[in-house]
Enzyme design. Structure first.
Site, PDB file in Angstrom:
ATOM      1  N   CYS B 113       0.894  -1.158   0.000  1.00 53.69           N
ATOM      2  CA  CYS B 113       0.000   0.000   0.000  1.00 53.69           C
ATOM      3  C   CYS B 113       0.925   1.199   0.000  1.00 53.69           C
ATOM      4  O   CYS B 113       1.575   1.490   1.000  1.00 53.69           O
ATOM      5  CB  CYS B 113      -0.921   0.031   1.219  1.00 53.69           C
ATOM      6  SG  CYS B 113      -1.884   1.554   1.294  1.00 53.69           S
ATOM      7  N   CYS B 116      -0.635   4.500   2.445  1.00 53.59           N
ATOM      8  CA  CYS B 116      -0.699   4.364   3.913  1.00 53.59           C
ATOM      9  C   CYS B 116      -0.368   2.928   4.263  1.00 53.59           C
ATOM     10  O   CYS B 116       0.765   2.523   4.132  1.00 53.59           O
ATOM     11  CB  CYS B 116      -2.024   4.836   4.472  1.00 53.59           C
ATOM     12  SG  CYS B 116      -3.488   4.290   3.603  1.00 53.59           S
ATOM     13  N   SER B 117      -1.340   2.156   4.678  1.00 59.04           N
ATOM     14  CA  SER B 117      -1.068   0.765   5.007  1.00 59.04           C
ATOM     15  C   SER B 117      -2.323  -0.064   4.879  1.00 59.04           C
ATOM     16  O   SER B 117      -2.596  -0.884   5.741  1.00 59.04           O
ATOM     17  CB  SER B 117      -0.533   0.630   6.424  1.00 59.04           C
ATOM     18  OG  SER B 117       0.619   1.388   6.577  1.00 59.04           O
ATOM     19  N   CYS B 118      -3.080   0.140   3.820  1.00 66.02           N
ATOM     20  CA  CYS B 118      -4.262  -0.686   3.617  1.00 66.02           C
ATOM     21  C   CYS B 118      -3.809  -2.141   3.578  1.00 66.02           C
ATOM     22  O   CYS B 118      -2.807  -2.466   2.935  1.00 66.02           O
ATOM     23  CB  CYS B 118      -4.961  -0.309   2.315  1.00 66.02           C
ATOM     24  SG  CYS B 118      -5.600   1.374   2.346  1.00 66.02           S
TER      25      CYS B 118
END
Lengths: 113, 217
Positions: B113, B116-118
């Site tokens: 991702c 962000c950090s999906c």
């Protein structure tokens, strides 16, 4: 960028939260989303924006500051939604600090009205 | 300045709790939101408990093991991953759609991702630190083979690497190649060969020989 800085995992999965406040900040975002205060896309956008801002300000962004960005995104989003004001946040933060200082160790810190 | 005393002008008596700045900020936000009845403390505790102790990569490993042992399930998983994963009861709270990417001798999939950090929480739990770090987010796209090599995955030159960027609406799960010699293993045993990294694409499924090393009776 060398391997060590990538902070590769050596084995299993480890704790997902380093400190209790991280877990609390995480849960607050889930709770507000479930309550319908924001969509998950709005949340992801706010978080991405916060991470970009922190990087711009010099955060090496190694993953260890992730929940700091998470919290900052949450604070900004609730203010943008008009749910909580900056003044409220500041005053309440100071009130918790006073309460923590005046509570003996081992006893729960309680905010007095 | 005198060095005779060691209290540095700050009195650390037992009645002085020092909370970190971040703890104070979370407490402030949480207490205000509870007062305004926007969140419930019990619900917050439940979220934390669920994600800390109940959801983890084992969920995803069960999905992969089922796909390896049941061709009909695999077909459903590749056609409509969200529905096939929901057969196990694993569903997302964020309304995201799941897509499963099948690795083969010719194609290796890698998930990232970039913004962000999906991450596919319902099947993998919460992301590891490196997944959330800028170097991985940037380099996985720019030089995936170098990143894979650092994770110990070396691919032949004829293997195509495909990098998938997750979003708030779309999350990916990699279906690793089934290890050689695993034909006689049960679904449970197969699940033990599936690591978190194999399902992100930064690893491969473990070899069958790793099972005996676990010392299981």
């Amino acid at each position: 960028m060398d391997v060590d800085r990538l902070n590769l995992p050596s084995d299993g999965d480890g704790p997902v939260f380093k400190e209790p406040w991280e877990a609390e900040a995480f849960a607050l975002a889930l709770g507000l989303h479930e309550r319908g205060l924001f969509t998950w896309t709005e949340w992801a956008d706010a978080l991405a924006e916060e991470i970009a801002r922190a990087q711009g300000a010099g955060d090496p962004d190694q993953g260890d500051t992730y929940y700091q960005h998470w919290l900052a995104a949450l604070e900004r989003l609730v203010q943008a939604k008009g749910v909580v004001s900056e003044t409220e946040l500041t005053e309440r933060r100071d009130a918790w600090e006073r309460a923590a200082h005046s509570t003996p160790h081992g006893q729960p810190v309680i905010l007095k009205p | 300045m005198s060095h005779d005393n060691d209290d540095h002008g700050h009195d650390h008596r037992s009645s002085d709790n020092h909370w970190s700045e971040l703890t104070l900020r979370v407490k402030a936000l949480e207490s205000l939101l509870v007062e305004k009845k926007l969140v419930e403390p019990a619900a917050l505790d439940a979220f934390i408990d669920t994600y800390e102790t109940k959801i983890g990569p084992r969920n995803g490993a069960r999905v992969i093991a089922r796909a390896w042992s049941d061709p009909a399930y695999k077909a459903r998983l590749l056609t409509d991953a969200s529905a096939a994963i929901a057969e196990f009861g694993y569903t997302g709270r964020q309304g995201e759609d799941m897509v499963v990417l099948e690795n083969s001798a010719k194609v290796h999939n890698l998930v990232v991702c970039t913004l962000c950090s999906c991450y596919p929480w319902p099947v993998l739990g919460l992301p590891p630190v490196w997944y959330k770090a800028a170097p991985y987010r940037a380099r996985a796209v720019r030089e995936p083979r170098a990143v894979l090599a650092e994770f110990g995955v070396t691919l032949g030159g004829d293997v195509e690497v495909r990098v998938w960027d997750s979003t708030a609406e779309l999350r990916y799960l990699v279906l690793p190649e089934r290890p050689a010699g695993s034909e006689d293993l049960s679904e449970t045993e197969l699940g033990l060969l599936v690591t978190r990294d194999a399902m992100i694409g930064t690893g491969l499924a473990l070899p069958v020989a790793s099972l005996s090393k676990r010392g299981c009776p």
